[in-house]
Design a protein around this motif. Structure first.
Motif: not given
Ligand code: NAD
Length: 335
Positions: A177-181, A155-160, A205-208, A101-102
């Motif tokens: 980038s992503n289309d929804t954004c 999650i970032g997109t849900a927040l946007a 972002c993930p931890l990398t 559930s983002p």
């Protein structure tokens, strides 16, 4: 399939047992984390089910392999705690719950933003003490502010989506980038530009190795005075010591954390009658403009139900020899 479920809290057991009525696995629950000392609890179960604080290091994975474990089922999205190369080498499949559930996490990030911007955490205490003074509670609106999102995945997109509804200008940085954004009107910029332009920054972002201490002295230096910083991703994306310095000189004006670099020693446990010896964490708690929750952004009824479903479905897929879309491999490991 016989499954040893580690790091189990009562709520994990409740949701997994309920949903398992549809799957019929043999679940054994252990409240302790999976460590070299607790590995034997897994008996001859071919699957271990773990969560964010279980450290699946090379040694642990080798020991699991020696016991005949064939499947590691993560009950979470992030997999920075698993040595995927070792898992591949020892022939152990790793599955996860990429999206439960983002919105749960995105809404929590917004909760932290609003609590801090309107000082609701302070107002709550004041009113309970009969103090109805507004002095010191002056807030600001997200409307027309620029919010920077680091990582526009699920999650970032849900927040946007939520923030554009608030009338905020949303800018973002991501390696893709992503289309929804794009459709939402989110402007993609470099990380440095995001730091320079944002009134608030939220990390998704993930931890990398690339994102380890992404927020450090240098990136904070680029930010506006009085910036709001929200972290619901992973604690080590932030250099906590640098953030404390920035809080002390008012560079960071608001800090909302749901994750913390050393959280495995603290979060998910009731330590209310213990002395907390983590001085960095205790220092964070002294600031009136810091709000910390203990990794609870995911913790909604909807998300827990979805996590249980996907985890048990992953295990069923593996048992039937079917390919599992949520499998992660060494190719997904950070370089
Ligand atoms: P996701 O994989 O859908 O999105 C992550 C995004 O980050 C991707 O778009 C990816 O391209 C981007 N990214 C990767 N490296 C980057 C970099 N160097 N700079 C900028 N962007 C980068 O993941 P998600 O489901 O949106 O989850 C994001 C993170 O949130 C997870 O990795 C996890 O650590 C954390 N999380 C926290 C909770 C919680 O309860 N606090 C719950 C779930 C997830």
């Amino acid at each position: 399939m016989k499954v040893s479920v580690f790091s189990t809290k009562p709520y994990d057991q409740q949701f997994l047992e309920l949903i398992n009525n549809n799957y019929g696995h043999q679940l054994s629950f252990y409240s302790c984390p999976l460590t070299p000392d607790t590995i034997n609890l897994a008996g001859d179960d071919p699957c271990v089910c773990v969560f964010v604080h279980d450290k699946l290091t090379r040694d642990v994975i080798q020991a699991l392999h020696n016991k005949g474990v064939k499947l590691i089922a993560l009950r979470c999205a992030g997999f920075n705690n698993v040595d995927l190369k070792a898992a591949q080498e020892f022939g152990i499949t790793v599955v996860r719950v990429p999206a439960y559930s983002p919105e749960a996490v995105a809404e929590h990030a917004v909760g932290l933003m609003l609590s801090l911007s309107r000082k609701i955490h302070r107002a709550y205490n004041r009113v309970r003490e009969g103090n109805f003074s507004l002095n010191g509670l002056l807030g600001f609106e997200l409307h027309h502010k620029t919010v920077g999102i680091v990582g526009t995945g699920r999650i970032g997109t849900a927040l946007a989506k939520i923030l554009t509804g608030f009338g905020a200008t949303v800018i973002a940085t991501d390696i893709q980038s992503n289309d929804t954004c794009h459709q939402l009107g989110v402007e993609y910029v470099s990380f440095d530009e995001l730091c320079q332009r944002s009134d608030a920054i939220s990390l998704h972002c993930p931890l990398t190795p690339d994102t380890y201490h992404l927020i450090d002295e240098q990136s904070i230096e680029l930010m506006k005075q009085n910036i709001m910083l929200i972290n619901t991703s992973r604690g080590a994306v932030i250099d906590t010591q640098a953030v404390i310095e920035a809080l002390k000189n008012n560079k960071i004006g608001y800090l909302g954390l749901d994750v913390y670099e050393q959280e495995e020693h603290l979060f998910f446990e009731d330590l209310s009658d213990k002395i907390i010896t983590d001085d960095i964490f205790e220092r964070l708690l002294t600031f009136p403009n810091v709000l910390i929750t203990g990794h609870q952004a995911f913790f909604t009824e909807e998300a827990m139900t979805s996590i249980a479903h996907t985890t048990l479905k992953n295990i069923s897929c593996f048992e039937k020899g079917e390919s599992c879309a949520t499998e992660i491999s060494a190719d997904d490991a950070a370089p």
